[in-house]
Structure formats: structure tokens, C-alpha cells
Design an enzyme around this catalytic site. Structure first.
Site: not given
Length: 219
Positions: A17, A46, A73
């Protein structure tokens, strides 16, 4: 899901990430002499939020050498920018506050273009073996990747919470992120790469052949 043929001209790398840590990524790529003309990068999703350069990381989705999957996200951003105020508030709480300083129309256009290149899953062939890529949690059988629970692919944590070492059937390895760990771990044939770069400064980048060798060693 998108399938990728072998890369005969260069190397394939997976990265955990990013969460806006663009500079850390560039430093990591420089350290391995990453060649954008030959090598390929596969982020676990993400790309955005929490770190300092979310917009730049989102733009990586459009780079011809970068092949990410969608994380929770990016999904939060989609619901916020194309949804209602409640969705925006939820995104801000979860690290999307940087978007309040952006031109909304411009950011929405970039996100829309990025989302078109952020599938929920990818499959990469390396030396005659296949590596799956999802953000959070794969199905028990990779053959179910097109019809499994989409929410689980970007939000799930059941396997890692149980410490489940049962290999995902139908594929040699799967790479995921989503759950922050002190160091990368492998459970069965699932490789967890999120080492919390935005908070710890540790960004995990691993070459595909090295990852497959690690998986062989754990069997």
C-alpha cells in the site's frame, strides 16, 4: 480481472500500500534500477490517502508501466467524489482530507481515469507460473475470482485474522495488502505486503521471482 502475459523484456515487481508515499516509492524503484521501458510494477491498491502525495500516487494508475488493483481507499474516493456528503465525510475521516485542498472537478476527472485502470484483480504469468493480485483477500479458489464477493476483495481480513495457512487453490501465489504488518508475511500461498509506509516509513517492494522463491521455501 485482467490477465498479464509474461514480461520477456524485464522484471515484474509488487509493492505494498502506497498511501501517498510517492517519494518512498521512487526511492525504492531507483534502488532496484527499475527501468520504465522494460520493467512492470504491480501495486496492491490503496495508492491514496494519509501520505503527502496522494494525487501523484493516483496518477501512477495511468503510467504505462504501472498496473495496480483497486483498494478500499480508491473505493472510498469514488463514493465520495461521485456520491453524497456522508460519503465525503467518511473518506475525510479515513485519510481523504487532502482532497479538500484540490479542485474537485479536476480530481474527479483524474479519479475516473484511474478507476478505469484499477480492476479488482489481476493475474500475472511469471516463468510459467501465475501470481494473483487483489487488495485485501482472495477467494478460497482463484477460479472464483470473477464471481466472488467484491467487498471481500477490497475490505476482507478474515484469512489474516485467523492466521489461515490454507493455500488459495488454482494459482501458485496471491499478493495482497490492506492489513498493516511489522514485516511482510506469507500464509499458505498468500503474500501480505502492507508494512504501513505512511506511518512506519517502510515500503515493501518485492520482485516476482523472489516472491515465488519465498513461497516455495515456506512449503
Amino acid at each position: 480481472m485482467i490477465r498479464h502475459a509474461p514480461n520477456p523484456r524485464g522484471r515484474d515487481f509488487f509493492v505494498g500500500d502506497l498511501h501517498g508515499e510517492y517519494d518512498r516509492l521512487m526511492a525504492a524503484l531507483e534502488a532496484v534500477d527499475f527501468d520504465v521501458a522494460r520493467d512492470r510494477l504491480f501495486p496492491v491498491g490503496d495508492l491514496i490517502d494519509r501520505g503527502p502525495r496522494s494525487r501523484d500516487c493516483l496518477g501512477l494508475a495511468l503510467a504505462p508501466w504501472c498496473f495496480a488493483v483497486r483498494g478500499n481507499h480508491e473505493q472510498l474516493a469514488r463514493e465520495a467524489l461521485f456520491g453524497d456528503d456522508d460519503a465525503m465525510a467518511l473518506w475525510v475521516i479515513n485519510g481523504g482530507g487532502w482532497a479538500l485542498e484540490e479542485d474537485r472537478a479536476s480530481l474527479a476527472a483524474l479519479l475516473e481515469a484511474a478507476l478505469a485502470r484499477l480492476p479488482l484483480a489481476r493475474e500475472i504469468e511469471v516463468d510459467g507460473r501465475r501470481i494473483g493480485l487483489v487488495h485485501a483477500e482472495p477467494p478460497a479458489d482463484w477460479a472464483d475470482i470473477e464471481r466472488c464477493d467484491r467487498h471481500r476483495l477490497i475490505w476482507g481480513r478474515d484469512r489474516i485474522r485467523r492466521g489461515d495457512t490454507t493455500p488459495v487453490r488454482g494459482i501458485e501465489a496471491v499478493v495482497v495488502g490492506h492489513t498493516i504488518l511489522e514485516a511482510p508475511i506469507t500464509l499458505g500461498n498468500v503474500h501480505y505486503l502492507d508494512t504501513g509506509a505512511f506511518a512506519t516509513g517502510r515500503l515493501t517492494l518485492v520482485e516476482a521471482r523472489e516472491l515465488l522463491a519465498t513461497g516455495d521455501a515456506t512449503r
